[in-house]
Design a protein around this motif. Structure first.
Motif, PDB file in Angstrom:
ATOM      1  N   ALA A 135      70.655  33.693  65.334  1.00  0.00           N
ATOM      2  CA  ALA A 135      70.379  32.345  64.833  1.00  0.00           C
ATOM      3  C   ALA A 135      69.150  31.722  65.485  1.00  0.00           C
ATOM      4  O   ALA A 135      68.421  30.954  64.846  1.00  0.00           O
ATOM      5  CB  ALA A 135      71.593  31.452  65.065  1.00  0.00           C
ATOM      6  N   THR A 136      68.891  32.079  66.765  1.00  0.00           N
ATOM      7  CA  THR A 136      67.817  31.428  67.536  1.00  0.00           C
ATOM      8  C   THR A 136      66.444  31.486  66.860  1.00  0.00           C
ATOM      9  O   THR A 136      65.828  30.438  66.631  1.00  0.00           O
ATOM     10  CB  THR A 136      67.751  32.031  68.960  1.00  0.00           C
ATOM     11  OG1 THR A 136      69.041  31.930  69.544  1.00  0.00           O
ATOM     12  CG2 THR A 136      66.728  31.291  69.820  1.00  0.00           C
ATOM     13  N   PRO A 137      65.918  32.680  66.507  1.00  0.00           N
ATOM     14  CA  PRO A 137      64.581  32.705  65.888  1.00  0.00           C
ATOM     15  C   PRO A 137      64.544  32.033  64.517  1.00  0.00           C
ATOM     16  O   PRO A 137      63.511  31.480  64.131  1.00  0.00           O
ATOM     17  CB  PRO A 137      64.274  34.205  65.769  1.00  0.00           C
ATOM     18  CG  PRO A 137      65.584  34.882  65.806  1.00  0.00           C
ATOM     19  CD  PRO A 137      66.454  34.042  66.680  1.00  0.00           C
ATOM     20  N   PHE A 138      65.665  32.062  63.788  1.00  0.00           N
ATOM     21  CA  PHE A 138      65.706  31.421  62.467  1.00  0.00           C
ATOM     22  C   PHE A 138      65.620  29.902  62.594  1.00  0.00           C
ATOM     23  O   PHE A 138      65.041  29.235  61.745  1.00  0.00           O
ATOM     24  CB  PHE A 138      66.968  31.838  61.708  1.00  0.00           C
ATOM     25  CG  PHE A 138      66.867  33.225  61.138  1.00  0.00           C
ATOM     26  CD1 PHE A 138      66.255  33.460  59.921  1.00  0.00           C
ATOM     27  CD2 PHE A 138      67.358  34.311  61.843  1.00  0.00           C
ATOM     28  CE1 PHE A 138      66.145  34.739  59.401  1.00  0.00           C
ATOM     29  CE2 PHE A 138      67.256  35.600  61.341  1.00  0.00           C
ATOM     30  CZ  PHE A 138      66.644  35.806  60.118  1.00  0.00           C
ATOM     31  N   ILE A 139      66.185  29.369  63.667  1.00  0.00           N
ATOM     32  CA  ILE A 139      66.104  27.918  63.912  1.00  0.00           C
ATOM     33  C   ILE A 139      64.661  27.524  64.202  1.00  0.00           C
ATOM     34  O   ILE A 139      64.127  26.581  63.613  1.00  0.00           O
ATOM     35  CB  ILE A 139      67.041  27.505  65.075  1.00  0.00           C
ATOM     36  CG1 ILE A 139      68.507  27.646  64.641  1.00  0.00           C
ATOM     37  CG2 ILE A 139      66.752  26.075  65.530  1.00  0.00           C
ATOM     38  CD1 ILE A 139      69.502  27.565  65.782  1.00  0.00           C
ATOM     39  N   PHE A 140      64.008  28.280  65.096  1.00  0.00           N
ATOM     40  CA  PHE A 140      62.631  27.958  65.481  1.00  0.00           C
ATOM     41  C   PHE A 140      61.623  28.236  64.367  1.00  0.00           C
ATOM     42  O   PHE A 140      60.576  27.601  64.301  1.00  0.00           O
ATOM     43  CB  PHE A 140      62.233  28.721  66.755  1.00  0.00           C
ATOM     44  CG  PHE A 140      62.849  28.155  68.004  1.00  0.00           C
ATOM     45  CD1 PHE A 140      62.412  26.951  68.523  1.00  0.00           C
ATOM     46  CD2 PHE A 140      63.882  28.819  68.642  1.00  0.00           C
ATOM     47  CE1 PHE A 140      62.982  26.416  69.667  1.00  0.00           C
ATOM     48  CE2 PHE A 140      64.457  28.297  69.788  1.00  0.00           C
ATOM     49  CZ  PHE A 140      64.011  27.090  70.308  1.00  0.00           C
TER      50      PHE A 140
END
Length: 201
Positions: free
Chosen positions: A11-16
């Motif tokens: 989820a982390t890179p998709f949020i950024f």
């Protein structure tokens, strides 16, 4: 079933990146570069610059690692954790026993990404700790503290399993049953091929 760490990391890179899948590829490429960099620094400390360059080069051209570099799902960070693990194991064998806590931390963290790897490394850790404790090389409090760390990381998986009708445990049992059935029907050639595959991994 993949532990929760995969989902959070995914989820982390998709949020950024505001949902852009390319953000995941950039993220995994950065993790891969960081793996090689940390390997260089730790190997230079353990051996020398020439060995560090050789190890970093072999990691950089590794077919397995290059495969993970662009892979978004599942995000595979076991190589970077393994590099850190080797460094902390080295420090522990240099009689700096406080680093065994970091070994427990890394193996515990692996529970949230790769269950099979974490179980094997944790078993190895506690066998070695038990032997060191019997020989009175380290204090038993290290074992207790390491067990606490491992339980802390493993508890989310346990809570998930209890609240989901022991889905993970049932899956592991089915895997063992399928492996036993497969082993009974294997020819000697297939068995050799399977063993070679496991050793390769």
């Amino acid at each position: 079933f993949k532990p929760a760490g995969f989902n959070y990391l995914l989820a982390t890179p998709f949020i950024f990146a505001n949902g852009d899948p390319f953000g995941g590829r950039v993220f995994m490429f950065a993790i891969s570069v960081l793996t090689v960099l940390i390997a260089f620094i730790s190997t230079k400390y353990i051996f020398n610059v020439r060995t560090a360059i050789a190890v970093s080069f072999l990691l950089a051209i590794s077919s397995n690692l290059s495969h993970y570099a662009g892979r978004i799902s599942p995000p595979f960070i076991i190589p970077i954790l393994t590099v850190l693990l080797i460094y902390f194991v080295f420090k522990t064998f240099k009689r700096k026993y406080k680093y065994v806590v970091f070994v427990a931390f890394i193996t515990g963290l692996m529970f949230n990404f790769e269950l099979a790897t974490a179980v094997i490394l944790s078993l190895e850790l506690y066998i070695v700790l038990f032997i060191l404790c019997i020989k009175r090389i380290i204090n038993y409090r290290y074992i207790l503290f390491c067990l606490f760390i491992s339980f802390l990381f493993f508890s989310p998986l346990l809570i998930y399993d209890v609240s989901h009708s022991f889905q993970n445990i049932k899956g592991i049992i089915k895997m063992f049953e399928a492996t036993a059935l497969h082993a009974r029907t294997l020819s000697s050639f297939d068995l050799t091929s399977t063993i070679n595959n496991r050793v390769s991994v």
